[in-house]
Design an enzyme around this catalytic site. Structure first.
Site, short mmCIF file in Angstrom:
data_model
loop_
_atom_site.label_atom_id
_atom_site.label_comp_id
_atom_site.label_asym_id
_atom_site.label_seq_id
_atom_site.Cartn_x
_atom_site.Cartn_y
_atom_site.Cartn_z
CG LEU A 10 10.43 18.71 4.63
CD1 LEU A 10 11.89 19.23 4.50
CD2 LEU A 10 10.18 18.16 5.83
NE ARG A 17 13.10 34.36 -0.29
CZ ARG A 17 13.70 33.77 -1.11
NH1 ARG A 17 14.14 34.20 -2.28
NH2 ARG A 17 14.15 32.56 -0.69
CD GLU A 160 22.17 23.57 2.58
OE1 GLU A 160 21.25 24.40 2.20
OE2 GLU A 160 22.21 22.40 1.84
CG ASN A 175 19.45 18.73 -2.11
OD1 ASN A 175 18.89 18.06 -2.38
ND2 ASN A 175 19.59 19.23 -0.65
CG ASN A 349 -31.19 29.87 -27.31
OD1 ASN A 349 -29.83 29.74 -27.62
ND2 ASN A 349 -31.71 31.07 -27.22
C1 UD1 Z 1 17.07 23.07 1.09
C2 UD1 Z 1 18.38 22.21 1.31
C3 UD1 Z 1 19.25 22.72 -0.15
C4 UD1 Z 1 18.44 22.59 -1.27
C5 UD1 Z 1 17.01 23.45 -1.17
C6 UD1 Z 1 16.29 23.01 -2.37
C7 UD1 Z 1 18.73 22.09 3.62
C8 UD1 Z 1 19.65 22.13 4.86
N1 UD1 Z 1 19.18 22.59 2.46
O1 UD1 Z 1 17.70 24.50 1.45
O2 UD1 Z 1 20.30 21.82 0.02
O3 UD1 Z 1 19.11 23.01 -2.49
O4 UD1 Z 1 16.22 23.24 -0.15
O5 UD1 Z 1 15.22 24.27 -2.42
O6 UD1 Z 1 17.88 21.04 3.61
N2 UD1 Z 1 11.24 23.69 6.43
C9 UD1 Z 1 10.53 23.16 7.62
N3 UD1 Z 1 11.33 23.60 8.72
C10 UD1 Z 1 12.18 24.08 8.85
C11 UD1 Z 1 12.93 24.56 7.63
C12 UD1 Z 1 12.38 24.61 6.62
O7 UD1 Z 1 9.49 22.67 7.40
O8 UD1 Z 1 12.43 24.38 10.04
C13 UD1 Z 1 10.52 23.36 5.16
C14 UD1 Z 1 10.37 24.70 4.23
O9 UD1 Z 1 8.98 25.28 4.61
C15 UD1 Z 1 10.48 24.43 2.96
C16 UD1 Z 1 11.66 23.22 2.96
O10 UD1 Z 1 11.61 22.79 4.30
O11 UD1 Z 1 9.43 23.67 2.22
C17 UD1 Z 1 12.88 23.95 2.54
O12 UD1 Z 1 13.36 24.76 3.70
P1 UD1 Z 1 14.20 26.03 3.05
O13 UD1 Z 1 14.44 26.81 4.11
O14 UD1 Z 1 13.43 26.76 1.77
O15 UD1 Z 1 15.63 25.37 2.71
P2 UD1 Z 1 16.80 26.02 1.65
O16 UD1 Z 1 17.68 26.70 2.79
O17 UD1 Z 1 16.26 26.62 0.63
#
Ligand code: UD1
Ligand code: CA
Length: 429
Positions: A10, A17, A160, A175, A349
């Site tokens: 993903l 940030r 979450e 997770n 050298n």
């Molecule tokens: C997610 C998990 C959470 C876990 C955490 C670990 C879910 C709902 N929650 O939360 O349980 O503890 O990761 O880091 O999955 N991304 C997409 N498309 C989207 C949204 C996100 O590609 O629509 C990708 C982001 O680029 C990232 C990853 O998914 O690489 C995680 O997304 P992020 O928003 O960071 O998830 P968290 O809310 O941190």
């Protein structure tokens, strides 16, 4: 026969940030993209047939990176971005009829190792799980999804942070966002996701509950080393991850018998191989892919920029920069030099301040310099590439060499020295 594995990574999120024009997953550690670390970790298990990279924010840029660097990766566009479950679903079409296992990972976790992924897969298979989620026990679980269990300790699901009760907030098992699925058994979970939650997103985490409700076996795999799940969300975390990667590399090299005088100021990329008894002096920066032999001395204050191969007993001294160059054994480049796009023989050298002028700024072309065995360059000489300096040839100090120099010859470009007697008195008058 072993089951085939495909991955979904993903990488569509924005990474707000980071405060950057560059998409989060393309930020680099030792010149390699964060996403590259994740894809490489999966590929290094030797088990992944194909990787589906979910792109969205700055999709084209991420896709170009993936296509230029990986043969077994395909990008799937997620637009708009409706959550992690929706993100993973973008690979659903491509996975139609696939009867192996699917590993899903976030694209921003560069510290996860292929050894751990291997163990995770083994554990999943040994237990005959339909789904395994990688978890970690954290002192401060804030912001992570919590692993919820029933009174018997059996996995129930993931909640979450924004959906937790006060009681669930205290759970320390979190997770990490890495999952392994038996695809034929679990793929339907993606057709049953909804966004009835605090963030109105399609949560990938909900596939755990779906699996359990179906009566299928879902378990967690607890990480031994929490740092492996470290995700990058800010420049500060990028710097922290770089430090961890650097320390891993140095520890391994020290174990292998390389002398590193000052690990605090030494930076060596994970793709650099160095043989035992080579000494790396302080403030040395080595990036990219390199191979360094035995008994070499590198630094202090040296920079090796990648695609460099050094034989045994080569010296690269202070304020020397080397790039895309092969150097055979017992050759010295000891001070203040730049050697790029070059091939140097044995026992050469390179005098202080020698420069290989390899780049034409107007045509953007780069040219090669070849220097054969036993040749030497005098201090402050410039070799305008392409140029070939033959065996035993010398270059006089201060020369600009723009032609090949034949073996055993001296090449010299120098205005004759004039001595004006009594200059001091003339100027005074
Ligand atoms: C997610 C998990 C959470 C876990 C955490 C670990 C879910 C709902 N929650 O939360 O349980 O503890 O990761 O880091 O999955 N991304 C997409 N498309 C989207 C949204 C996100 O590609 O629509 C990708 C982001 O680029 C990232 C990853 O998914 O690489 C995680 O997304 P992020 O928003 O960071 O998830 P968290 O809310 O941190
Ligand atoms: Ca995150």
């Amino acid at each position: 026969m072993e089951k085939a594995i495909k991955s979904i990574i993903l990488a569509a999120g924005k990474g707000t940030r980071m405060k950057s024009q560059t998409p989060k997953v393309l930020h680099k550690i030792f010149n390699k993209e964060i996403l590259g670390y994740v894809i490489d970790a999966v590929n290094s298990t030797g088990k992944a047939q194909e990787n589906y990279i979910i792109v969205g924010h700055c999709a084209q840029q991420v896709e170009d990176y993936v296509n230029n660097n990986y043969d077994n990766a395909k990008c799937c566009l997620q637009s708009p971005q409706l959550g992690t479950g929706h993100a993973a679903f973008q690979a659903y079409e491509d996975l139609k009829g696939f009867d192996g296992e699917v590993i899903i990972l976030n694209g921003d976790i560069p510290l996860l190792t292929s050894e751990t992924i291997d163990k995770f897969i083994e554990e999943h298979r040994k237990n005959n799980n339909a789904l395994t989620v990688m978890s970690a026990i954290l002192e401060d679980p804030t912001n992570y999804g919590r692993i919820v269990r029933d009174e018997n300790g059996n996995l129930k699901g993931i909640v979450e942070e924004k959906d937790t009760t006060e009681e669930q907030k205290k759970i320390k098992e979190i997770n990490t966002g890495v999952y392994l699925l038996d695809w034929p058994k679990v793929h339907e979970a993606f057709l049953n996701l909804d966004s009835n939650n605090a963030q109105h997103e399609y949560y990938l985490t909900d596939i755990v509950k779906w699996t359990i409700n179906k009566g299928l076996k879902a378990r967690s795999f607890v990480l031994e080393n929490n740092e492996e799940s470290f995700g990058i969300n800010s420049k500060k975390q990028l710097a922290e991850a770089a430090k961890i990667i650097k320390n891993r590399v140095l520890d391994k090299l020290l174990d292998d018998g390389v002398t590193i005088v000052d690990p605090d100021t030494t930076y060596i990329s994970p793709e650099t191989e160095i043989e035992a008894d080579t000494i790396i002096y302080p403030c040395t920066y080595i990036e990219g892919k390199n191979k360094i032999g035995r008994d070499c001395k590198i630094g202090p204050f040296a920079r090796i920029r990648g695609d460099v191969e050094l034989g045994d007993s080569v010296k690269i001294g202070n304020f020397v920069e080397i790039k895309k160059t092969k150097i055979k054994s017992h050759t010295n480049v000891c001070h203040l030099s730049y050697v790029g796009d070059s091939t140097l023989g044995c026992n050469v050298n390179i005098g202080a301040g020698t420069i290989t002028a390899n780049y034409n700024h107007i045509t953007k072309e780069k040219f090669q310099t070849v220097i054969d065995d036993n040749a030497s360059t005098g201090s402050n000489s410039v070799i305008v590439a392409p140029a070939h300096i033959g065996e035993n040839a010398s270059i006089g100090a201060g020369s600009v060499i723009s032609k090949d120099i034949e073996p055993n010859a001296l090449g010299l470009t120098r205005a004759p020295l004039k001595i004006l007697k009594g200059w001091f008195d003339r100027v005074k008058r």
